[in-house]
Design an enzyme around this catalytic site. Structure first.
Site, short mmCIF file in Angstrom:
data_model
loop_
_atom_site.label_atom_id
_atom_site.label_comp_id
_atom_site.label_asym_id
_atom_site.label_seq_id
_atom_site.Cartn_x
_atom_site.Cartn_y
_atom_site.Cartn_z
N LYS A 100 25.60 -33.12 -100.55
CA LYS A 100 26.65 -34.18 -100.15
C LYS A 100 28.15 -33.62 -99.86
O LYS A 100 28.59 -34.24 -99.05
CB LYS A 100 26.85 -34.99 -101.35
CG LYS A 100 27.54 -36.21 -101.48
CD LYS A 100 27.54 -37.09 -102.37
CE LYS A 100 28.22 -38.53 -102.42
NZ LYS A 100 28.20 -39.25 -103.55
N GLU A 150 10.52 -44.72 -99.07
CA GLU A 150 10.93 -43.49 -98.09
C GLU A 150 9.52 -43.19 -97.68
O GLU A 150 9.60 -42.51 -96.37
CB GLU A 150 11.33 -42.40 -99.00
CG GLU A 150 13.01 -42.63 -99.22
CD GLU A 150 13.00 -43.34 -100.73
OE1 GLU A 150 11.90 -43.97 -101.16
OE2 GLU A 150 13.94 -43.46 -101.17
N PHE A 184 21.77 -34.36 -111.40
CA PHE A 184 21.21 -35.83 -111.42
C PHE A 184 20.73 -36.13 -109.84
O PHE A 184 21.47 -35.74 -108.82
CB PHE A 184 22.31 -37.16 -111.52
CG PHE A 184 21.67 -38.21 -111.19
CD1 PHE A 184 20.52 -39.04 -112.20
CD2 PHE A 184 22.10 -39.25 -110.20
CE1 PHE A 184 20.00 -40.31 -111.73
CE2 PHE A 184 21.63 -40.61 -109.85
CZ PHE A 184 20.58 -41.32 -110.70
N GLN A 185 19.33 -36.40 -109.72
CA GLN A 185 18.69 -36.56 -108.54
C GLN A 185 18.57 -35.27 -107.67
O GLN A 185 18.70 -35.22 -106.41
CB GLN A 185 19.27 -37.72 -107.71
CG GLN A 185 18.87 -39.08 -108.53
CD GLN A 185 19.23 -40.26 -107.49
OE1 GLN A 185 20.17 -40.35 -106.63
NE2 GLN A 185 18.26 -41.50 -107.77
N MET A 226 -15.26 -46.48 -98.26
CA MET A 226 -15.50 -45.20 -97.71
C MET A 226 -16.05 -44.58 -99.29
O MET A 226 -17.00 -43.58 -99.13
CB MET A 226 -14.26 -44.64 -97.20
CG MET A 226 -14.88 -43.28 -96.67
SD MET A 226 -16.49 -43.22 -95.68
CE MET A 226 -15.37 -43.57 -93.87
C1 LIG Z 1 -3.46 -41.84 -100.57
C2 LIG Z 1 -4.97 -41.88 -100.64
N1 LIG Z 1 -5.77 -42.03 -101.89
C3 LIG Z 1 -6.79 -41.78 -102.11
C4 LIG Z 1 -7.57 -41.55 -100.67
C5 LIG Z 1 -9.24 -41.51 -101.04
N2 LIG Z 1 -9.81 -42.78 -99.98
C6 LIG Z 1 -10.11 -42.52 -98.95
S1 LIG Z 1 -10.95 -43.97 -98.04
C7 LIG Z 1 -10.66 -44.69 -99.60
C8 LIG Z 1 -10.94 -46.27 -99.89
C9 LIG Z 1 -10.27 -46.87 -98.96
O1 LIG Z 1 -10.22 -48.48 -98.99
P1 LIG Z 1 -10.11 -49.70 -98.24
O2 LIG Z 1 -8.76 -49.50 -97.64
O3 LIG Z 1 -10.24 -50.79 -98.55
O4 LIG Z 1 -11.02 -49.13 -96.88
P2 LIG Z 1 -12.54 -49.36 -96.60
O5 LIG Z 1 -12.96 -48.01 -96.81
O6 LIG Z 1 -13.17 -50.25 -97.70
O7 LIG Z 1 -12.77 -50.08 -95.19
C10 LIG Z 1 -9.88 -43.83 -100.62
C11 LIG Z 1 -9.76 -44.54 -101.86
C12 LIG Z 1 -6.95 -41.69 -99.76
N3 LIG Z 1 -7.67 -41.27 -98.38
N4 LIG Z 1 -5.59 -41.54 -99.60
#
Ligand SMILES: Cc1ncc(C[n+]2csc(CCOP(=O)(O)OP(=O)(O)O)c2C)c(N)n1
Ligand SMILES: [Mg+2]
Lengths: 163, 578
Positions: B163, B51, B113-114, B485
Site C-alpha cells: 500500500k 475475486e 490485518f489482511q 461426471m
Molecule cells: C472446483 C471443483 N471441484 C470439484 C471438481 C470435481 N468435479 C469434476 S466434474 C464434477 C461434477 C460437475 O457437475 P455439474 O456441473 O452438474 O456437471 P455434470 O457433470 O453433471 O454435467 C465435479 C464435482 C472440479 N472439477 N472442480
C-alpha cells in the site's frame, strides 16, 4: 545417479525459493544445496546435488531454465569438474580417544579448529565421499554435531559459467 | 516530467500496455489504486462479485482475444480468492497479469490485518511474480510482467503492490520503458532448421500419419499455418480439448478430439499411426492413457515453444523447440519449395481405414446414444441444438463435467478462440465469468455458457455483475440433477454407490433465480420445445438468459478410455468396449 547441477541465478528476493519450490512441487529431491552471491553481486551461484535418472535430470534442467530468474544452468556431472564440501564436526574426545581422533584428522588432511576439555571441533574439506569416509572412520568416537555446507563445484579447464 | 503517485502510475502503466478492461474487486490495501481508477477514464474497471470470477473473466478475455488479461484484487482474502483463477490460467498457459494489493511494507511479516504472502502462496501457479518496492519501479515492473505473460509459453504473472508504494502523497516522475530486456529470459523465436528438415522428411515418408494439435496452436496463433500444412498434406488432424477450433471442426480432415473422451476414430488412428506430428500439445495424461502403451508404432515429431513440454511424459523422436506458427510455416515452405509429395496410395488407404472407423463408431453414427424423445432430452442433443441455433458461430464458455465433454464433442468449432474452457485445472465455476470475459471482448457476439446445475452454483453470484456491466450471456444448464461426471465414475468404478453427488431436492429454482437478478429464466423439459426455446433465448439479444434444461440423468460420456490402457482402449457405451 548422483548429479551436480550448477545454476546462475538473479540475486533477487524470492529467487532461491523459486528454485527450492520447483523441486518440491515437481517431486524432485535435493540432497544438498549451497548458494551465495558471485563476484557480480547481481548474480547468485547455486549448486545442488540430486540423485536422479537421465529423464528426470533432463526435466530438472529444463524446468530450472524455465524459471525467469535463472540465467544459466549446467549439469557439472556431465564433464570434468571439481567439487568441494566443507564439514565441521564436534566430537567427544577424552582420554585415549583424543590421540586416536587426531590421527584420523591428519590422515584426512583435516584440522582441529577448536579444542575443549572433552571435545574437538574438526574441519574437513573435500569431496562429499571423503567427508562421509571421515565420519565412517570415527566410528567409535561419539559425534556430537555435524554441519556440512553442501557441495559447490565448477568445471575444470577454460570453460566457465558466465552470463 | 510528469509527477504521479504510485497508484496513478500503476493505472497509467496499464493503459500504456494497452489494457482496456481491468477486472477487479476493491479492499483496504487497494484503496489508493481504486482512487486513481476513479480519477481517470481510459481504463475500464469491471467490478465483479468475487475475486475468483474476476480472474476467470480476465483469463477468458485473454483466451477470446489473444491479448493479456488483467485483474486487480486486494490483499489477504482478495489475493487468496484469486488463486484458483490464477492456477486455472497457469495450467492452460494463459497470458494474464494479476495485480494484488499488499499491506504496507513496514507491516510485512507482522501478521498484519489482511496480510498474506501472495508471492509465496501464488508461487507454484505463476509464470513469474514481482513485489514492487518503490513507486519508481511500478511502470517497469508492469512492462516486464506483460512482456513475460505474453511471450514464449504464456502464463499468469502476479504483481504484488504494498500500500505504501501507491501512497497518493508520494509523487514521482512517470516514465514508461520503451523496451523490456531480461538477460535471464529469452524465448525461442525460431525452430532448429536441421530438426525441421528431418521432421519434414519423416512426415513426407509417412504411411499412417496424424497431426495432433493442442492449445499451443491456439495460443500461438498458428491455426492458419496448421490449416495450410494439413491441407497440403491431406493428413488427418485431431485436436486436444484445448486445441479445438485450431483446425475446423467441420473439415473432412478433422477426426475429432482425442484423449479420454476423444472420438473412436481419433484415438484409434493415433494408436495405429506410424508418424505423429504433435504441435503445441503436451501429451497430457488425459490424452495419452498409459504412456508405456502409447502409440507403439509411432515416430513422434514434437513442436513446442516450451522445451520442458517436450519429452516430459512421452519421448519425442524429433523435438523442435520454437513458436508453432513459425515452425509450421517453415515446414510448409520446405515442402512447397522442394515440391515434396506424400505417399498418395498409402494415404488413400489410411483415409479409407479412418473413414471405416468413423462410420463404425463415430460420434455421428446412429447408435452413439439413444435419441431424445418427449420428456427425455439427451445432453448431446442440447449441444447439437445450440450449434444449430447459433450457426456454429457462438463463443462457448464451458464449466467442468459431462456437459463440458458433450460440448467439446458436439459443438463443431471452426475457429480458434471460440471454445473457452478450463482444461488443465478443470475448474468448476469457470464457465459464467469466462462467458462474461468473452462477451466483453465481443459485445455483439452470441456467447453461451454451457454448464451443469453443479458448476453454475460455483460462481452464480456473477449474475449481478452481468447486470451491472451489460453482459448478456446465455447460460445453458444441462441439468442432470447430479454431479454427473463424478456420478459416472461412481457408476463405472464404485458399483453405483452415489456418494455425495446428489442434491436431495435442494436445487434452486433457476428460473426464479434468474428473475431475482433481473434476468430471464426458461425451463425446458420437452425435447420438442428445445429448439424453439433456444431460438427465443438467443433472440433476447441484450438479456441474460438462464435456460434450465432437464436432461437424461443417467447418460454417460463416451467414448471413454479404459485406464490403464492404450489410446485405442475405450468404452464406447455402458456395455461395449473396444
Ligand atoms: C472446483 C471443483 N471441484 C470439484 C471438481 C470435481 N468435479 C469434476 S466434474 C464434477 C461434477 C460437475 O457437475 P455439474 O456441473 O452438474 O456437471 P455434470 O457433470 O453433471 O454435467 C465435479 C464435482 C472440479 N472439477 N472442480
Ligand atoms: Mg450436473
Amino acid at each position: 545417479m548422483k548429479r551436480l547441477i550448477s545454476v546462475l541465478l538473479e540475486n533477487e528476493p524470492g529467487s532461491l525459493s523459486r528454485v527450492v519450490g520447483l523441486f518440491s512441487q515437481r517431486g524432485y529431491n535435493i540432497d544438498s544445496l549451497s548458494v551465495a552471491p558471485t563476484e557480480d553481486t547481481t548474480l547468485s551461484r547455486l549448486t545442488l546435488t540430486t540423485v536422479s535418472d537421465d529423464h528426470t535430470i533432463e526435466q530438472i534442467t529444463k524446468q530450472l531454465n524455465k524459471l525467469i530468474d535463472v540465467v544459466k544452468v549446467i549439469d557439472l556431472s556431465e564433464g570434468v569438474h571439481i567439487e568441494r564440501e566443507l564439514m565441521l564436526l564436534k566430537v567427544k574426545a577424552s582420554g585415549a580417544a583424543r590421540a586416536e581422533i587426531k590421527r584420523s584428522v591428519d590422515i584426512f588432511r583435516g584440522q582441529i579448529v577448536d579444542v575443549g576439555p572433552t571435545t574437538y571441533v574438526v574441519q574437513i574439506m573435500g569431496e562429499s565421499t571423503k567427508l562421509d569416509a571421515f565420519i565412517e572412520a570415527l566410528s567409535d568416537a561419539p559425534i556430537l554435531e555435524v554441519v556440512r555446507t553442501g557441495v559447490c563445484g565448477l568445471m575444470r579447464g577454460e570453460k566457465s559459467l558466465k552470463v | 516530467m510528469e509527477l504521479l503517485s504510485g497508484g496513478e502510475i500503476l493505472i497509467r502503466a496499464l493503459t500504456d500496455v494497452k489494457v482496456k478492461h481491468l477486472w477487479g474487486y476493491p479492499g483496504g490495501a487497494a484503496l489508493h489504486i481504486y482512487d486513481a481508477i476513479f480519477r481517470q477514464d481510459k481504463l475500464d474497471h469491471i467490478l465483479m462479485r468475487h475475486e475468483q470470477a474476476a480472474v476467470h473473466a480476465a483469463d477468458a478475455y485473454a483466451r477470446a482475444t489473444g491479448e493479456v488479461g488483467a485483474a486487480l484484487v486486494t490483499s489477504g482474502p482478495g489475493a487468496t480468492n484469486a488463486i484458483t483463477g490464477i492456477a486455472t490460467a497457469y495450467m492452460d498457459s494463459i497470458p494474464m497479469v494479476v495485480i494484488s494489493a499488499q499491506v504496507p511494507q513496514e507491516k510485512i511479516g507482522e501478521d498484519a490485518f489482511q496480510e498474506i504472502d501472495m508471492i509465496g502462496v501464488s508461487r507454484p501457479t505463476v509464470k513469474h511474480s514481482y513485489m514492487v518496492k518503490r513507486p519508481e519501479d511500478i511502470a517497469e515492473t508492469i512492462a516486464k510482467a506483460f512482456y513475460i505473460a505474453s511471450t514464449g509459453r504464456p502464463g499468469p504473472v502476479v504483481v504484488d503492490v504494498p500500500k505504501d508504494v501507491t501512497d497518493p502523497n508520494n509523487k514521482v516522475a512517470y516514465k514508461f520503458p520503451e523496451k523490456v530486456k531480461l538477460r535471464s529470459y529469452q524465448p525461442t523465436t525460431r525452430g532448429h532448421s536441421g530438426q525441421i528438415k528431418r521432421a519434414v522428411n519423416l512426415l513426407m515418408s509417412a504411411k499412417r500419419p496424424i497431426i495432433y494439435s493442442g492449445g499451443g496452436v491456439v495460443l500461438g496463433n498458428a491455426s492458419e499455418q496448421l490449416r495450410a500444412l494439413a491441407r497440403r498434406l491431406n493428413y488427418p488432424v485431431t485436436n486436444t480439448l484445448m486445441g479445438l477450433g485450431a483446425f475446423p471442426g467441420t473439415d473432412r480432415q478433422f477426426v475429432g478430439m482425442l484423449g479420454m473422451h476423444g472420438t473412436f476414430e481419433a484415438n484409434t488412428a493415433m494408436h495405429h499411426a506410424d508418424v505423429i506430428l504433435a504441435v503445441g500439445a503436451r501429451f497430457d495424461d488425459r490424452v495419452t492413457n498409459a504412456t508405456e502403451r502409447f502409440c507403439p508404432s509411432a515416430k513422434i515429431i514434437h513442436i513446442d515453444v516450451d522445451p520442458s513440454s517436450i519429452a516430459k511424459t512421452v519421448r519425442a523422436d524429433i523435438p523442435i523447440v520454437g513458436p508453432c506458427d513459425v515452425v509450421l510455416g517453415d515446414m510448409l515452405d520446405q515442402i512447397q519449395q522442394a515440391d515434396l509429395q506424400i505417399d498418395e496410395p498409402a494415404i488413400a488407404d489410411w483415409w479409407q481405414q479412418i473413414d471405416e472407423w468413423r462410420n463404425r463408431h463415430g460420434l455421428y453414427t446412429a447408435s452413439r446414444y439413444k435419441p431424445s424423445k418427449g420428456e427425455n432430452i439427451m445432453p448431446q442433443d442440447v449441444i447439437k441444438t445450440l450449434y444449430k441455433v447459433t450457426k456454429g458461430e457462438a463463443y462457448v464458455a464451458s464449466d467442468v463435467g459431462q456437459h463440458q465433454m458433450f460440448a467439446a464433442q458436439y459443438y463443431l468449432f471452426d475457429k480458434p478462440r471460440q471454445w473457452i474452457n478450463s482444461g488443465g485445472l478443470g475448474t468448476m465455476g469457470f464457465g459464467l465469468p469466462a462467458a462474461m470475459g468473452a462477451q466483453m471482448a465481443y459485445p455483439d457476439a452470441n456467447v453461451a455458457c454451457v454448464t451443469g446445475e453443479g458448476s453454475i452454483q460455483m460462481c452464480i453470484q456473477e449474475l449481478a455483475a452481468c447486470t451491472q456491466h451489460q453482459l448478456p450471456v446465455k447460460i445453458i444448464i444441462l441439468n442432470n440433477q447430479s454431479l454427473g461426471m463424478v456420478k459416472q465414475w461412481q457408476d463405472m468404478q464404485y458399483g453405483s454407490r452415489y456418494s455425495h453427488v446428489l442434491y436431495e431436492d435442494s436445487l434452486p429454482d433457476f428460473v426464479k433465480l434468474a428473475e431475482a437478478y433481473g434476468h430471464v429464466g426458461m425451463k425446458v423439459t420437452d425435447f420438442d420445445l428445445l429448439e424453439s426455446s433456444m431460438e427465443e433465448c438467443f433472440a433476447l439479444k441484450d438479456r441474460v438468459v438462464i435456460m434450465d434444461i432437464s436432461v437424461d440423468q443417467d447418460e454417460h460420456v463416451y467414448p471413454m478410455h479404459v485406464a490403464p490402457g492404450s489410446m485405442r482402449d475405450m468404452w464406447l457405451s455402458k456395455t461395449e468396449r473396444t
